[in-house]
Design a protein around this motif. Structure first.
Motif, mmCIF file in Angstrom:
data_model
loop_
_atom_site.group_PDB
_atom_site.id
_atom_site.type_symbol
_atom_site.label_atom_id
_atom_site.label_comp_id
_atom_site.label_asym_id
_atom_site.label_seq_id
_atom_site.Cartn_x
_atom_site.Cartn_y
_atom_site.Cartn_z
ATOM 1 N N LEU A 86 -35.187 59.704 41.090
ATOM 2 C CA LEU A 86 -34.581 58.507 41.680
ATOM 3 C C LEU A 86 -35.604 57.378 41.582
ATOM 4 O O LEU A 86 -36.698 57.471 42.149
ATOM 5 C CB LEU A 86 -34.187 58.770 43.139
ATOM 6 C CG LEU A 86 -33.552 57.579 43.878
ATOM 7 C CD1 LEU A 86 -32.282 57.089 43.191
ATOM 8 C CD2 LEU A 86 -33.282 57.935 45.336
ATOM 9 N N ALA A 87 -35.247 56.356 40.820
ATOM 10 C CA ALA A 87 -36.200 55.281 40.518
ATOM 11 C C ALA A 87 -35.638 53.926 40.927
ATOM 12 O O ALA A 87 -34.425 53.725 40.926
ATOM 13 C CB ALA A 87 -36.507 55.272 39.017
ATOM 14 N N SER A 88 -36.539 53.017 41.255
ATOM 15 C CA SER A 88 -36.133 51.648 41.553
ATOM 16 C C SER A 88 -37.298 50.715 41.216
ATOM 17 O O SER A 88 -38.201 51.120 40.461
ATOM 18 C CB SER A 88 -35.717 51.530 43.027
ATOM 19 O OG SER A 88 -35.199 50.242 43.281
ATOM 20 N N LYS A 89 -37.243 49.494 41.751
ATOM 21 C CA LYS A 89 -38.304 48.530 41.445
ATOM 22 C C LYS A 89 -38.675 47.728 42.681
ATOM 23 O O LYS A 89 -37.893 47.645 43.630
ATOM 24 C CB LYS A 89 -37.834 47.586 40.335
ATOM 25 C CG LYS A 89 -37.805 48.300 38.998
ATOM 26 C CD LYS A 89 -37.490 47.407 37.832
ATOM 27 C CE LYS A 89 -37.687 48.214 36.541
ATOM 28 N NZ LYS A 89 -36.983 47.585 35.401
ATOM 29 N N ILE A 90 -39.855 47.141 42.623
ATOM 30 C CA ILE A 90 -40.290 46.199 43.655
ATOM 31 C C ILE A 90 -39.533 44.886 43.422
ATOM 32 O O ILE A 90 -39.549 44.351 42.313
ATOM 33 C CB ILE A 90 -41.819 45.943 43.537
ATOM 34 C CG1 ILE A 90 -42.608 47.250 43.718
ATOM 35 C CG2 ILE A 90 -42.257 44.847 44.495
ATOM 36 C CD1 ILE A 90 -42.739 47.727 45.127
ATOM 37 N N ILE A 91 -38.874 44.383 44.476
ATOM 38 C CA ILE A 91 -38.146 43.108 44.302
ATOM 39 C C ILE A 91 -38.715 41.981 45.169
ATOM 40 O O ILE A 91 -38.263 40.847 45.070
ATOM 41 C CB ILE A 91 -36.619 43.269 44.555
ATOM 42 C CG1 ILE A 91 -36.331 43.790 45.959
ATOM 43 C CG2 ILE A 91 -36.001 44.187 43.490
ATOM 44 C CD1 ILE A 91 -34.847 43.694 46.334
ATOM 45 N N ALA A 92 -39.685 42.293 46.028
ATOM 46 C CA ALA A 92 -40.357 41.234 46.800
ATOM 47 C C ALA A 92 -41.727 41.766 47.234
ATOM 48 O O ALA A 92 -41.892 42.973 47.415
ATOM 49 C CB ALA A 92 -39.540 40.836 48.026
ATOM 50 N N ILE B 82 -47.438 44.293 51.283
ATOM 51 C CA ILE B 82 -46.299 45.217 51.251
ATOM 52 C C ILE B 82 -45.326 44.823 50.141
ATOM 53 O O ILE B 82 -45.309 43.679 49.691
ATOM 54 C CB ILE B 82 -45.544 45.255 52.597
ATOM 55 C CG1 ILE B 82 -44.941 43.889 52.933
ATOM 56 C CG2 ILE B 82 -46.459 45.760 53.716
ATOM 57 C CD1 ILE B 82 -43.936 43.935 54.058
ATOM 58 N N GLY B 83 -44.512 45.796 49.717
ATOM 59 C CA GLY B 83 -43.497 45.535 48.708
ATOM 60 C C GLY B 83 -42.133 46.001 49.204
ATOM 61 O O GLY B 83 -42.030 46.987 49.941
ATOM 62 N N VAL B 84 -41.101 45.271 48.793
ATOM 63 C CA VAL B 84 -39.735 45.654 49.141
ATOM 64 C C VAL B 84 -39.105 46.308 47.911
ATOM 65 O O VAL B 84 -39.189 45.759 46.804
ATOM 66 C CB VAL B 84 -38.925 44.424 49.598
ATOM 67 C CG1 VAL B 84 -37.490 44.811 49.904
ATOM 68 C CG2 VAL B 84 -39.594 43.795 50.818
ATOM 69 N N VAL B 85 -38.521 47.483 48.107
ATOM 70 C CA VAL B 85 -37.941 48.271 47.012
ATOM 71 C C VAL B 85 -36.424 48.212 47.128
ATOM 72 O O VAL B 85 -35.875 48.336 48.230
ATOM 73 C CB VAL B 85 -38.414 49.742 47.108
ATOM 74 C CG1 VAL B 85 -37.820 50.581 45.989
ATOM 75 C CG2 VAL B 85 -39.935 49.814 47.107
ATOM 76 N N ASN C 71 -45.854 52.156 40.706
ATOM 77 C CA ASN C 71 -46.698 51.919 39.536
ATOM 78 C C ASN C 71 -47.555 53.159 39.227
ATOM 79 O O ASN C 71 -48.740 53.055 38.928
ATOM 80 C CB ASN C 71 -47.624 50.718 39.822
ATOM 81 C CG ASN C 71 -47.677 49.787 38.642
ATOM 82 O OD1 ASN C 71 -46.968 49.997 37.662
ATOM 83 N ND2 ASN C 71 -48.518 48.775 38.732
ATOM 84 N N ASN C 72 -46.944 54.330 39.360
ATOM 85 C CA ASN C 72 -47.634 55.600 39.106
ATOM 86 C C ASN C 72 -48.754 55.924 40.082
ATOM 87 O O ASN C 72 -49.586 56.776 39.789
ATOM 88 C CB ASN C 72 -48.198 55.641 37.691
ATOM 89 C CG ASN C 72 -47.136 56.072 36.721
ATOM 90 O OD1 ASN C 72 -46.384 57.002 37.015
ATOM 91 N ND2 ASN C 72 -47.045 55.383 35.602
ATOM 92 N N GLN C 73 -48.791 55.237 41.210
ATOM 93 C CA GLN C 73 -49.824 55.529 42.214
ATOM 94 C C GLN C 73 -49.155 55.920 43.519
ATOM 95 O O GLN C 73 -48.089 55.389 43.861
ATOM 96 C CB GLN C 73 -50.712 54.288 42.425
ATOM 97 C CG GLN C 73 -51.452 53.864 41.164
ATOM 98 C CD GLN C 73 -51.834 52.388 41.195
ATOM 99 O OE1 GLN C 73 -52.705 51.978 41.953
ATOM 100 N NE2 GLN C 73 -51.173 51.575 40.382
ATOM 101 N N ILE D 280 -43.700 41.911 40.955
ATOM 102 C CA ILE D 280 -42.245 42.022 40.988
ATOM 103 C C ILE D 280 -41.820 42.823 39.747
ATOM 104 O O ILE D 280 -42.349 42.595 38.652
ATOM 105 C CB ILE D 280 -41.587 40.622 40.973
ATOM 106 C CG1 ILE D 280 -42.032 39.801 42.185
ATOM 107 C CG2 ILE D 280 -40.056 40.727 40.904
ATOM 108 C CD1 ILE D 280 -41.613 40.340 43.525
ATOM 109 N N ASN D 281 -40.879 43.758 39.953
ATOM 110 C CA ASN D 281 -40.383 44.646 38.885
ATOM 111 C C ASN D 281 -41.285 45.838 38.589
ATOM 112 O O ASN D 281 -40.990 46.614 37.680
ATOM 113 C CB ASN D 281 -40.107 43.904 37.571
ATOM 114 C CG ASN D 281 -38.789 43.186 37.630
ATOM 115 O OD1 ASN D 281 -37.881 43.628 38.358
ATOM 116 N ND2 ASN D 281 -38.672 42.093 36.916
ATOM 117 N N SER D 282 -42.377 46.004 39.320
ATOM 118 C CA SER D 282 -43.174 47.222 39.125
ATOM 119 C C SER D 282 -42.305 48.429 39.456
ATOM 120 O O SER D 282 -41.490 48.394 40.386
ATOM 121 C CB SER D 282 -44.397 47.217 40.045
ATOM 122 O OG SER D 282 -45.373 46.354 39.539
ATOM 123 N N PRO D 283 -42.466 49.529 38.700
ATOM 124 C CA PRO D 283 -41.603 50.694 38.888
ATOM 125 C C PRO D 283 -41.946 51.480 40.162
ATOM 126 O O PRO D 283 -43.119 51.594 40.530
ATOM 127 C CB PRO D 283 -41.882 51.541 37.647
ATOM 128 C CG PRO D 283 -43.245 51.139 37.216
ATOM 129 C CD PRO D 283 -43.414 49.689 37.594
#
Ligand SMILES: *Cc1c(COP(=O)(O)O)cnc(C)c1O
Length: 357
Positions: free
Chosen positions: A236-242, A266-269, A290-292, A317-320
């Motif tokens: 289950l994958a998404s991205k950082i949007i904020a 912080i990041g919002v997913v 981001n693989n971390q 923004i858009n980091s996996p």
């Protein structure tokens, strides 16, 4: 661009997990349990990846018909059988097998003039969910044989606690009750779910019925999928949007459940409980950014969740983001959220795009 929340389905992992099933139960036929849209993985793509599986089991009649329509010729077993006499015409037309767990269903067979289908007589050996009383099995078999069902009867049962070492005695008791009821009869037998398949070889019999292990999750709380050489099928994958910078004392999300004790980022997913991520996952539940390795912060909301980016490199923004998959098992997330991988996988929301292999 569409919303970046997607479930990737790894078909080679499905095929690998089927090979693990065959390694544990080399002498049994394998009936892949694909109920609930293949535990959230998508029925048809899952079926396609389970090359040479011997049969399928599920509970949804429309899904069973769609498997037949897609060209599968193996036995397809409906685990709750049929619910009305009318449905029997479809069972016959599509050559579907039916669990018989209640005498009422025998009456429906009579009312439909005994259509020829394969029947799995389910014996209640102690779970007290579905099943016929063991002492009635012989009478029912005789009645069915008088109506030309002798060749197509399989005897089955289901274990309540094969996943729990502390309840070993209850499994043995269920096995004994089954043996006792089945002993006078030469019919095929089916008992094992994933947990019994792995821990109770004496339950393998003619057909095993693995579900969760095919999807690469563990049926046990004391043994991981990796321990069992199972590979996760869903990512289950998404991205950082904020992204936000917080000062000490700033709060995050509904009810300000998380409060920063020091400056942090912080990041919002773009993934929340309406996508199937568990609302009860607490702060510190692992998330891969981001693989971390990162962690959840505060309350999961309907469409979003928040993660800690303070120590994450090169994030924008858009980091996996990966919510579960290889590095973070669905079992680990489920355990943090006080549930099981079964519930998380089959709660994957239809709005999440599934990317087939
Ligand atoms: C769901 C189900 C299974 C599969 O169970 P797992 O624990 O996922 O392996 C097997 N048999 C029956 C009757 C079921 O309902």
């Amino acid at each position: 661009m569409p919303r970046p929340t997607q479930a990737f389905i790894d078909c080679s992992a499905l095929a690998h997990n089927l090979s693990i099933v065959r390694k544990f139960a080399p002498h049994s036929h394998v009936m892949a349990v694909v109920k609930a849209d293949a535990y959230g993985h998508g029925l048809l793509q899952t079926a396609q990846a389970l090359i040479n599986v011997d049969g399928f089991a599920l509970l949804e009649l429309d899904a069973a018909i769609s498997l037949r329509d897609a060209g599968y010729r193996q036995p397809i077993l409906l685990l709750e059988g049929f619910f009305s006499t009318q449905e029997l015409a479809l069972f016959e037309q599509y050559h579907l097998s039916a669990v018989i767990h209640h005498p009422e269903q025998i009456a429906m067979l009579l009312a439909a003039k005994y259509p020829q289908l394969n029947l799995f007589l389910k014996i209640n050996t102690g779970m007290n969910r579905l099943g016929l009383p063991p002492e009635r099995i012989s009478t029912i078999i005789n009645q069915l044989q008088e109506n030309h069902y002798q060749k197509n009867i399989t005897l089955m049962t289901h274990f309540a606690s094969a996943d729990d070492r502390a309840q070993h005695d209850s499994v043995i008791q269920q096995l004994e009750r089954f043996q006792q009821a089945a002993h006078p009869h030469a019919h095929l037998r089916s008992l094992a779910n994933s947990a019994a398949l792995i821990r109770y070889p004496q339950s393998h019999a003619d057909w095993v019925r693995p579900g969760i292990m095919l999807y690469g999750a563990s049926p046990f709380s004391d043994q991981t999928a990796t321990d069992l050489d199972l590979r996760p099928v869903m990512t289950l994958a998404s991205k950082i949007i904020a992204i936000h910078e917080l000062k000490a004392g700033d709060k995050v999300g509904y009810h300000g459940l998380f409060q920063a004790e020091r400056p942090m980022r912080i990041g919002v997913v773009a993934c929340g409980y309406a996508d199937g991520y568990p609302r009860h996952a607490p702060t510190n539940t692992p998330v891969l950014v981001n693989n971390q390795l990162s962690r959840l912060l505060g309350r999961v909301s309907m469409d979003m969740l928040t993660v800690d980016l303070t120590d994450i490199r090169d994030v924008q923004i858009n980091s996996p983001v990966i919510l579960w998959g290889k590095e973070i098992s669905v079992d680990a997330v489920a355990q943090r959220a006080g549930t099981t991988s079964y519930e998380l996988l089959c709660a994957l929301a239809p709005r999440v795009e599934k990317i087939a292999c």
